[in-house]
Design an enzyme around this catalytic site. Structure first.
Site, PDB file in Angstrom:
ATOM      1  N   LYS A   1       0.669  -1.269  -0.080  1.00  0.00           N
ATOM      2  CA  LYS A   1      -0.210  -0.030  -0.036  1.00  0.00           C
ATOM      3  C   LYS A   1       0.706   1.190  -0.224  1.00  0.00           C
ATOM      4  O   LYS A   1       1.936   1.175   0.598  1.00  0.00           O
ATOM      5  CB  LYS A   1      -0.894  -0.078   1.388  1.00  0.00           C
TER       6      LYS A   1
ATOM      7  N   GLY B   1     -20.215   7.302   5.966  1.00  0.00           N
ATOM      8  CA  GLY B   1     -19.176   7.653   4.916  1.00  0.00           C
ATOM      9  C   GLY B   1     -20.030   7.726   3.331  1.00  0.00           C
ATOM     10  O   GLY B   1     -20.292   6.214   3.025  1.00  0.00           O
TER      11      GLY B   1
ATOM     12  N   GLY C   1     -19.029   8.392   0.479  1.00  0.00           N
ATOM     13  CA  GLY C   1     -18.231   8.614  -0.706  1.00  0.00           C
ATOM     14  C   GLY C   1     -18.496   7.665  -1.773  1.00  0.00           C
ATOM     15  O   GLY C   1     -19.683   7.079  -1.808  1.00  0.00           O
TER      16      GLY C   1
ATOM     17  N   VAL D   1     -17.719   4.344  -2.352  1.00  0.00           N
ATOM     18  CA  VAL D   1     -18.254   3.058  -2.016  1.00  0.00           C
ATOM     19  C   VAL D   1     -19.480   3.068  -1.196  1.00  0.00           C
ATOM     20  O   VAL D   1     -20.506   2.348  -1.621  1.00  0.00           O
ATOM     21  CB  VAL D   1     -17.389   2.428  -0.929  1.00  0.00           C
TER      22      VAL D   1
HETATM   23  N1  PHE Z   1      -8.108   0.533  -2.501  1.00  0.00           N
HETATM   24  C1  PHE Z   1      -8.198  -0.880  -2.752  1.00  0.00           C
HETATM   25  C2  PHE Z   1      -8.316  -1.803  -1.583  1.00  0.00           C
HETATM   26  O1  PHE Z   1      -8.372  -1.521  -0.372  1.00  0.00           O
HETATM   27  C3  PHE Z   1      -7.059  -1.274  -3.498  1.00  0.00           C
HETATM   28  C4  PHE Z   1      -7.049  -1.482  -4.753  1.00  0.00           C
HETATM   29  C5  PHE Z   1      -8.067  -1.397  -5.901  1.00  0.00           C
HETATM   30  C6  PHE Z   1      -6.158  -2.254  -5.600  1.00  0.00           C
HETATM   31  C7  PHE Z   1      -8.018  -1.303  -7.214  1.00  0.00           C
HETATM   32  C8  PHE Z   1      -5.927  -2.260  -6.866  1.00  0.00           C
HETATM   33  C9  PHE Z   1      -6.773  -1.960  -7.649  1.00  0.00           C
HETATM   34  O2  PHE Z   1      -9.078  -2.933  -1.890  1.00  0.00           O
END
Ligand code: PHE
Length: 352
Positions: free
Chosen positions: A78, A181, A183, A185
């Site tokens: 990450k 949240g 946003g 999602v």
């Molecule tokens: N932000 C996404 C997650 O936490 C990570 C991700 C998304 C990685 C799209 C690759 C492609 O699951």
């Protein structure tokens, strides 16, 4: 910071300071046992560097377990860009370019996509400088676009499984769900829930999100300081992590917690306190795997959106069913059960 580095069980921590944007770029590579480290890029202001590093490390570990549980051949990583609160649009753009260059230099050790604070448009910029290592660009640039609808689908499926477990019926109709949240999602999830007749309330502190969810989606608004005690069937954390903690656990007025935020538990043992209160917890990295699976498989393996949706539904359903069963049989928290499941997959895949 020394302790943070020494105590981490990950493989590598990459730090770069970008002076023009006064931003520290942190790339945490937790595990490459199952494949190249892959995880989103988070852009956020933190109280200090230590907090940002810790967040990156924990989020990267979460990705290791997310990919392992989902059966994907990817590892956990990450990135966190620790931005100052007064970052200008010009500085931000230059930062994305610098960041893309840094990702490119890692030569495939780390693949990235969107996360909290970064959008498809941002990935388009980053991708110009790290074209081989970016997921989630705009469809016009060959990307699979916004992962949020797929993440929401996984959470929705996790809610169905949770409903079956609690009430022996999958119907979310007439259920009261509080989404923390509104946003990308949270709002996608809200739409799906409204479509099946659930009662959806939301909370947010961002004015745009509040306007969109209240006016466009017609959801009832809950002020942030009342969100934990608002009575509901399911509380759905879809914003920041760490919101299940010793302060909030006594306040929850729900039967289950099922949401999309990463690292919802402040500490692993908080899952035990939730269990003692009789609140069923769908482990975050199981419920929220949809976006990551869809975007990477659509782009890297040529899956259709339909295939991604089918795989997400069955992966979440099978994993969560198994975790709820394991938790009951072994008298362990669902978080421990999820960890066990992921570690079993990691062990079997790495030895095969
Ligand atoms: N932000 C996404 C997650 O936490 C990570 C991700 C998304 C990685 C799209 C690759 C492609 O699951």
């Amino acid at each position: 910071m020394e302790n943070l580095i020494k105590n981490w069980d990950g493989e590598r921590l990459v730090l770069a300071y970008d002076q023009p944007a006064n931003t520290t770029i942190i790339i945490a590579i937790h595990s490459t046992v199952l494949g190249p480290a892959t995880g989103g890029t988070r852009m956020k202001t933190y109280a200090n560097l230590n907090e940002a590093i810790l967040d990156a490390q924990r989020l990267a570990a979460g990705m290791t377990y997310k990919w392992a549980a989902a059966g994907s051949h990817r590892g956990g990583g990450k990135a966190v860009l620790l931005i100052p609160p007064d970052l200008t649009i010009m500085q931000r753009e230059a930062l994305l370019i610098r960041y893309g260059t840094e990702v490119n230099k890692l030569n495939g050790l780390f693949y990235t996509g969107p996360d909290l604070g970064t959008s498809t448009a941002d990935l388009d910029i980053i991708g110009q400088f790290a074209p081989k290592y970016i997921f989630g660009r705009s469809p016009s640039l060959g990307g699979a676009g916004d992962p949020a609808p797929f993440t929401a689908l996984g959470i929705y499926t996790a809610m169905e499984v949770t409903a079956e477990h609690l009430y022996a019926e999958p119907l979310l109709q007439n259920w009261r769900i509080v989404i923390q949240g509104g946003g990308s999602v949270g709002s996608n999830l809200a739409k799906m829930l409204c479509n099946v007749g659930a009662e959806v309330l939301f909370s947010d502190i961002d004015e745009n999100a509040i306007r969109y969810c209240s006016e466009e989606l017609g959801l009832a608004f809950v002020p942030a300081d009342e969100v934990y005690e608002t009575r509901c069937d399911i509380f759905a954390p879809c914003a920041i992590g760490g919101i299940i903690n010793q302060q909030t656990i006594p306040r929850f007025n729900c039967k289950a917690i099922v949401g999309g935020a990463n690292n919802q538990l402040a500490r692993p043992q908080d899952a035990g306190s939730l269990r003692d209160r009789g609140i069923l917890y769908a482990p975050d990295f199981i419920a929220n795997c949809g976006g990551a699976i869809a975007i990477t498989e659509i782009e890297a393996a040529g899956w259709t959106a339909e295939k991604a949706a089918e795989v997400i539904k069955s992966a979440v359903r099978e994993n969560l069913t198994q975790i709820y069963e394991l938790s009951t049989q072994q008298h362990i928290s669902t978080a421990q059960a999820a960890q066990l499941l992921a570690e079993m997959r990691l062990a079997s895949e790495s030895s095969s």
